[in-house]
Design a protein around this motif. Sequence first.
Motif, PDB file in Angstrom:
ATOM      1  N   TYR A   1       0.844  -1.187   0.000  1.00 22.19           N
ATOM      2  CA  TYR A   1       0.000   0.000   0.000  1.00 22.19           C
ATOM      3  C   TYR A   1       0.885   1.244   0.000  1.00 22.19           C
ATOM      4  CZ  TYR A   1       1.312  -0.029   4.919  1.00 22.19           C
ATOM      5  OH  TYR A   1       2.037  -0.051   6.081  1.00 22.19           O
ATOM      6  N   GLY A   2       0.266   2.391  -0.272  1.00 23.72           N
ATOM      7  CA  GLY A   2       0.974   3.655  -0.210  1.00 23.72           C
ATOM      8  C   GLY A   2       1.887   3.877  -1.406  1.00 23.72           C
ATOM      9  N   SER A   3       2.679   4.933  -1.330  1.00 22.16           N
ATOM     10  CA  SER A   3       3.560   5.298  -2.438  1.00 22.16           C
ATOM     11  C   SER A   3       4.894   4.580  -2.377  1.00 22.16           C
ATOM     12  CB  SER A   3       3.798   6.814  -2.430  1.00 22.16           C
ATOM     13  OG  SER A   3       4.395   7.217  -1.206  1.00 22.16           O
ATOM     14  N   SER A   4       5.185   3.938  -1.244  1.00 23.63           N
ATOM     15  CA  SER A   4       6.473   3.256  -1.085  1.00 23.63           C
ATOM     16  C   SER A   4       6.239   1.751  -0.999  1.00 23.63           C
ATOM     17  CB  SER A   4       7.194   3.769   0.170  1.00 23.63           C
ATOM     18  OG  SER A   4       8.476   3.201   0.278  1.00 23.63           O
ATOM     19  N   ARG A   5       5.967   1.141  -2.131  1.00 20.24           N
ATOM     20  CA  ARG A   5       5.674  -0.294  -2.158  1.00 20.24           C
ATOM     21  C   ARG A   5       6.938  -1.092  -2.450  1.00 20.24           C
ATOM     22  NH1 ARG A   5      -0.376  -0.625  -4.909  1.00 20.24           N
ATOM     23  NH2 ARG A   5      -1.127   1.309  -3.958  1.00 20.24           N
ATOM     24  N   GLY A   6       6.992  -2.242  -1.863  1.00 12.70           N
ATOM     25  CA  GLY A   6       8.161  -3.085  -2.051  1.00 12.70           C
ATOM     26  C   GLY A   6       8.261  -4.107  -0.946  1.00 12.70           C
ATOM     27  N   PHE A   7       9.476  -4.581  -0.669  1.00 12.77           N
ATOM     28  CA  PHE A   7       9.649  -5.582   0.378  1.00 12.77           C
ATOM     29  C   PHE A   7      11.015  -5.420   1.035  1.00 12.77           C
ATOM     30  CE2 PHE A   7      10.809  -7.439  -3.726  1.00 12.77           C
ATOM     31  CZ  PHE A   7      12.044  -8.031  -3.492  1.00 12.77           C
ATOM     32  N   TRP A   8      11.087  -5.918   2.262  1.00 11.01           N
ATOM     33  CA  TRP A   8      12.327  -5.888   3.009  1.00 11.01           C
ATOM     34  C   TRP A   8      13.014  -7.250   2.914  1.00 11.01           C
ATOM     35  CZ3 TRP A   8       7.968  -3.390   4.777  1.00 11.01           C
ATOM     36  CH2 TRP A   8       8.099  -2.033   5.113  1.00 11.01           C
ATOM     37  N   ILE A   9      14.336  -7.239   2.828  1.00  5.37           N
ATOM     38  CA  ILE A   9      15.095  -8.476   2.909  1.00  5.37           C
ATOM     39  C   ILE A   9      16.167  -8.328   3.986  1.00  5.37           C
ATOM     40  CG2 ILE A   9      14.680  -9.137   0.524  1.00  5.37           C
ATOM     41  CD1 ILE A   9      17.509  -8.186  -0.169  1.00  5.37           C
ATOM     42  N   GLN A  10      16.548  -9.442   4.559  1.00  8.34           N
ATOM     43  CA  GLN A  10      17.565  -9.434   5.614  1.00  8.34           C
ATOM     44  C   GLN A  10      18.510 -10.609   5.408  1.00  8.34           C
ATOM     45  OE1 GLN A  10      16.138  -8.633   9.553  1.00  8.34           O
ATOM     46  NE2 GLN A  10      17.866  -9.659  10.557  1.00  8.34           N
ATOM     47  N   ASP A  11      19.789 -10.330   5.574  1.00  4.41           N
ATOM     48  CA  ASP A  11      20.817 -11.370   5.483  1.00  4.41           C
ATOM     49  C   ASP A  11      20.803 -12.175   6.783  1.00  4.41           C
ATOM     50  OD1 ASP A  11      23.165 -12.886   5.285  1.00  4.41           O
ATOM     51  OD2 ASP A  11      24.210 -11.294   4.184  1.00  4.41           O
ATOM     52  N   PRO A  12      20.585 -13.478   6.726  1.00  3.84           N
ATOM     53  CA  PRO A  12      20.539 -14.272   7.956  1.00  3.84           C
ATOM     54  C   PRO A  12      21.923 -14.479   8.579  1.00  3.84           C
ATOM     55  CG  PRO A  12      20.301 -15.705   6.062  1.00  3.84           C
ATOM     56  CD  PRO A  12      20.292 -14.306   5.533  1.00  3.84           C
ATOM     57  N   ASP A  13      22.965 -14.176   7.821  1.00  4.21           N
ATOM     58  CA  ASP A  13      24.334 -14.370   8.315  1.00  4.21           C
ATOM     59  C   ASP A  13      24.960 -13.006   8.579  1.00  4.21           C
ATOM     60  OD1 ASP A  13      24.170 -17.190   8.007  1.00  4.21           O
ATOM     61  OD2 ASP A  13      24.485 -16.917   5.856  1.00  4.21           O
ATOM     62  N   ALA A  14      24.772 -12.498   9.788  1.00  9.49           N
ATOM     63  CA  ALA A  14      25.228 -11.153  10.132  1.00  9.49           C
ATOM     64  C   ALA A  14      26.741 -11.097  10.253  1.00  9.49           C
ATOM     65  CB  ALA A  14      24.588 -10.711  11.446  1.00  9.49           C
ATOM     66  N   ASP A  15      27.278  -9.911   9.996  1.00  2.43           N
ATOM     67  CA  ASP A  15      28.701  -9.714  10.260  1.00  2.43           C
ATOM     68  C   ASP A  15      28.872  -9.383  11.734  1.00  2.43           C
ATOM     69  OD1 ASP A  15      27.892  -7.093  10.581  1.00  2.43           O
ATOM     70  OD2 ASP A  15      29.026  -6.296   8.885  1.00  2.43           O
ATOM     71  N   ASP A  16      30.082  -9.048  12.140  1.00  2.00           N
ATOM     72  CA  ASP A  16      30.340  -8.787  13.555  1.00  2.00           C
ATOM     73  C   ASP A  16      30.436  -7.298  13.854  1.00  2.00           C
ATOM     74  OD1 ASP A  16      32.693  -8.217  12.293  1.00  2.00           O
ATOM     75  OD2 ASP A  16      33.939  -9.611  13.466  1.00  2.00           O
ATOM     76  N   ASP A  17      29.919  -6.451  12.953  1.00  2.00           N
ATOM     77  CA  ASP A  17      29.963  -5.002  13.155  1.00  2.00           C
ATOM     78  C   ASP A  17      28.568  -4.521  13.534  1.00  2.00           C
ATOM     79  OD1 ASP A  17      30.283  -2.262  13.090  1.00  2.00           O
ATOM     80  OD2 ASP A  17      31.427  -2.248  11.215  1.00  2.00           O
ATOM     81  N   ALA A  18      28.412  -4.040  14.760  1.00  2.00           N
ATOM     82  CA  ALA A  18      27.096  -3.608  15.241  1.00  2.00           C
ATOM     83  C   ALA A  18      26.578  -2.389  14.491  1.00  2.00           C
ATOM     84  CB  ALA A  18      27.170  -3.291  16.737  1.00  2.00           C
ATOM     85  N   ALA A  19      27.459  -1.660  13.808  1.00  2.00           N
ATOM     86  CA  ALA A  19      27.040  -0.444  13.115  1.00  2.00           C
ATOM     87  C   ALA A  19      26.385  -0.710  11.772  1.00  2.00           C
ATOM     88  CB  ALA A  19      28.236   0.487  12.927  1.00  2.00           C
ATOM     89  N   THR A  20      26.549  -1.909  11.226  1.00  2.00           N
ATOM     90  CA  THR A  20      26.027  -2.201   9.888  1.00  2.00           C
ATOM     91  C   THR A  20      24.730  -2.986   9.969  1.00  2.00           C
ATOM     92  OG1 THR A  20      27.351  -4.227   9.745  1.00  2.00           O
ATOM     93  CG2 THR A  20      28.334  -2.208   8.866  1.00  2.00           C
ATOM     94  N   SER A  21      23.702  -2.441   9.362  1.00  2.00           N
ATOM     95  CA  SER A  21      22.423  -3.138   9.328  1.00  2.00           C
ATOM     96  C   SER A  21      22.483  -4.332   8.386  1.00  2.00           C
ATOM     97  CB  SER A  21      21.321  -2.185   8.870  1.00  2.00           C
ATOM     98  OG  SER A  21      20.111  -2.872   8.650  1.00  2.00           O
ATOM     99  N   GLU A  22      21.690  -5.362   8.705  1.00  2.00           N
ATOM    100  CA  GLU A  22      21.604  -6.555   7.862  1.00  2.00           C
ATOM    101  C   GLU A  22      20.314  -6.563   7.039  1.00  2.00           C
ATOM    102  OE1 GLU A  22      24.091  -8.509   7.604  1.00  2.00           O
ATOM    103  OE2 GLU A  22      25.260  -7.806   9.326  1.00  2.00           O
ATOM    104  N   GLY A  23      19.545  -5.469   7.106  1.00  2.00           N
ATOM    105  CA  GLY A  23      18.284  -5.406   6.374  1.00  2.00           C
ATOM    106  C   GLY A  23      18.262  -4.249   5.392  1.00  2.00           C
ATOM    107  N   ILE A  24      17.419  -4.350   4.376  1.00  2.00           N
ATOM    108  CA  ILE A  24      17.298  -3.276   3.393  1.00  2.00           C
ATOM    109  C   ILE A  24      15.931  -3.372   2.722  1.00  2.00           C
ATOM    110  CG2 ILE A  24      18.246  -4.518   1.389  1.00  2.00           C
ATOM    111  CD1 ILE A  24      19.835  -1.897   0.781  1.00  2.00           C
ATOM    112  N   PHE A  25      15.419  -2.227   2.278  1.00  2.00           N
ATOM    113  CA  PHE A  25      14.130  -2.181   1.584  1.00  2.00           C
ATOM    114  C   PHE A  25      14.368  -2.219   0.083  1.00  2.00           C
ATOM    115  CE2 PHE A  25      10.372   0.183  -0.109  1.00  2.00           C
ATOM    116  CZ  PHE A  25       9.389  -0.695   0.343  1.00  2.00           C
ATOM    117  N   VAL A  26      13.596  -3.065  -0.593  1.00  2.00           N
ATOM    118  CA  VAL A  26      13.643  -3.165  -2.050  1.00  2.00           C
ATOM    119  C   VAL A  26      12.405  -2.451  -2.593  1.00  2.00           C
ATOM    120  CG1 VAL A  26      13.718  -4.708  -4.030  1.00  2.00           C
ATOM    121  CG2 VAL A  26      14.873  -5.356  -1.896  1.00  2.00           C
ATOM    122  N   PHE A  27      12.620  -1.309  -3.247  1.00  2.00           N
ATOM    123  CA  PHE A  27      11.507  -0.471  -3.709  1.00  2.00           C
ATOM    124  C   PHE A  27      11.077  -0.911  -5.101  1.00  2.00           C
ATOM    125  CE2 PHE A  27      10.221   3.441  -6.057  1.00  2.00           C
ATOM    126  CZ  PHE A  27       9.018   3.646  -5.399  1.00  2.00           C
TER     127      PHE A  27
END
Length: 609
Positions: free
Chosen positions: A67-93
Motif C-alpha cells: 500500500y501507499g507510495s512506497s511499495r516493495g519488500f524488506w530483505i535481511q541477510d541471515p548471516d550477520a557480520d560482527d559489526d554492530a554499526a552495519t544493518s543486515e536489512g534493506i528495503f527493495v523499492f
Amino acid sequence: MPSKSSARLAALTVAAVCSAASTIVLTSPAHADSVRIHDIQGTTRISPYAGKQVTDVTGIVTGIRTYGSSRGFWIQDPDADDDAATSEGIFVFTSSTPKGVAVGDAVSVSGTVSEFVPGGTSSGNQSITEITKPVFTVVSSGNPVPAATVVDARSVPAAYTPAGDAAANGSINGLTLRPSTYALDYYESLEGMNVQVSDARVVTATDRFAELWVTVKPWENRNRRGGTVYGSYTSQNTGRLQIQSLGAASAFPAANVGDTLAGTTTGPLDYTRFGGYTLVASTLGTVESGGLARETTRKQKNGELAVATYNVENLDPSDTTFDDHAAAIVNNLKSPDIVSLEEIQDNNGATDDGTVAADLTMQKLIDAIVAAGGPAYDWRSIDPVDKVDGGQPGGNIRQVFLFNPKRVSFTDRAGGDATTAAGVTRKGGKAALTVSPGRIDPANAAWDDSRKPLVGEFAFRGRTVFVIANHFASKGGDQALHAQYQPPVRSSETQRHLQATAVNAFVKDILATQKNAAVVTLGDINDFEFSDTTKLLEDGGVLWSAIKSLPKSERYSYDYQGNSQVLDQILVSPSIRRGCDFEYDSVHINAEFHDQISDHDPQVLRFKP
C-alpha cells in the motif's frame, strides 16, 4: 549443518559486470567477493554504494508493503557480520505492488542503491537506503525469517544523538554510527531489519493514519497518566518508537496514552516522514487498557474568575463535534467565565468564497452549550480580512472571546476591525483600551499569514481585566527531532519571536499606564514553556506563564510523536501572580485519546482579581 536454502544462497555466483563507472564489479564465487546487505548499509547513514548498481544481493524476505507510495519488500541477510554499526536489512523499492515474492522467500536482488529522503531533501529528514529498479529471483521459499532484534530499555542508549558535523551544516549523515552510545545511531544500525518490542506502553494515542507511539523505557520522564513528558531541548526521550502495521488500517487497534501494547510486536524497522524510525508490524501486539479517563476541573468559587483557552481545531458549522465541545466546556471545564477559543472558522468553513463572518459557527456552539446545561454565553471577535490570517484556505480562522454575561461583563469600545490597531489610554486614572474588542498591531509583519491577537476589556466584581487571545504561528517547517541535522533547525521560531515581542510590548504599555493592571495573555502559543518564545512574552517581568506553577511532569497540553508537551499557555501579569491566589489546571480531555475532538487540551486559570 546448513539448511538447504542457505546452501543454495552460498552457491550463488555472479558474472562480472562491465562498463559503467557507477557499476560494482562482482566476481565468482559470490560468497568470496559479492556485495552483501551490510556492505551496502555501511557504517554511516549514507551507503558507500549510493547511486551504483549492485548484483545478486541475497537475503530472506521479512515483510511486504502493498500500500501507499512506497511499495516493495524488506530483505535481511541471515548471516550477520560482527559489526554492530552495519544493518543486515534493506528495503527493495518496487514502486508497484510486488508480485511473485512472499515472506520467507530467499531472494537474489539486482538494482540501483538509492538514498530516499521521506518528505524530500528540504525536510531535513534522514534517508532510507534502498535498492531501486530491482530485478529479483526467488531462490527458495518457506525459509525461517531472521530472528527479530529486541529493542528494549537495555539496548537503547540514554543519549539521543551526536552533534552534527559543522563542516556539513550540522548533518550527522557522514558520521560513523555509534549504536551503543546514541539512540538515533542505534535505530539507524537496525534500519530495514526485523525488530521487536514487548509489552510497551502507549505514549501517543492511535491517530487517523493508523499509527501510535510506544516507549520501551517506561520510567522515562513519565507523568501520572502514562505519557512521556518533553521538558527540554536536550532531553529527547530515547525510548519512543512509532508503530505502524503491514496489515489493513481498519484492523489497527484503537489505543490511548497509558494503554499497553501487550505481547510482542515484530516487523521491519522503517524510517518515515512523520515520525522517523518506525516499526512496521507484521505481528502486532494487543492493546490492554490503562483505564485513562478524561479529566474534570473544579468549578470556580464566587470570588474567583475562571479564564480558559481552548483550541477547537477548525470548528465550522458543518462539523459534528459541537455537542462534544459543548459537553467538554460545561462538564469538564465547569463553564469558565471567559473562554478564549482558537480556530473558529467562518460560516462555511473551508469553502473559499470570500465569507469571513463566523456568527453561525458561534451561535451553533452557544446553543449546544445551553443544551448541555451550561450558561447562555455571549461572544466577541473581529472578522479577519479574507485569506490573510493563515490556517486552512478559505476557513479564515480567528480567536473568539466566549463569556458568561451573568458572571462577567464586556466593555465595548467601538472602532475595532481587522486592520485597526488597539491602543492603551488612561480613563479615570486607570488603563483602558482605545477599541474593545481590538487587534494588536495588525499591520506588523510579525502577523503575516498568521492570526492577529484579539484584545478585550472585561469587568469582574468591579475590577477591569484585560484579556489577550493569541494563536501564534505554527511549528510547520521546523526540522524534526530525528532529522539528519543535529540540533535540528527550528525555523518557525523566527516569526513567533516577533509575535511574542509585539504582544509583550502591548502588555508593557498597559502596565506603564497602570502598574497593577490585571492582564491575562493566553491561547495556542505553539511553543513550549521553556522556549525563547515564552521568554520573550515574559520579558521584563510583565508576564509569567502560569503553567509553570504545575510540577514539570504535569506540564503538557499536546501529544506529538510520543512527547507530551506544552503548546497552550496562560500568562499573567504581576498583580495576578504576586497574590499567589490563583490555580492553574491543564485539563486533559483530548491529546491523550484516540477519539479526541481536538488535538489540544484546554487550560483553565482561576484567580481573584
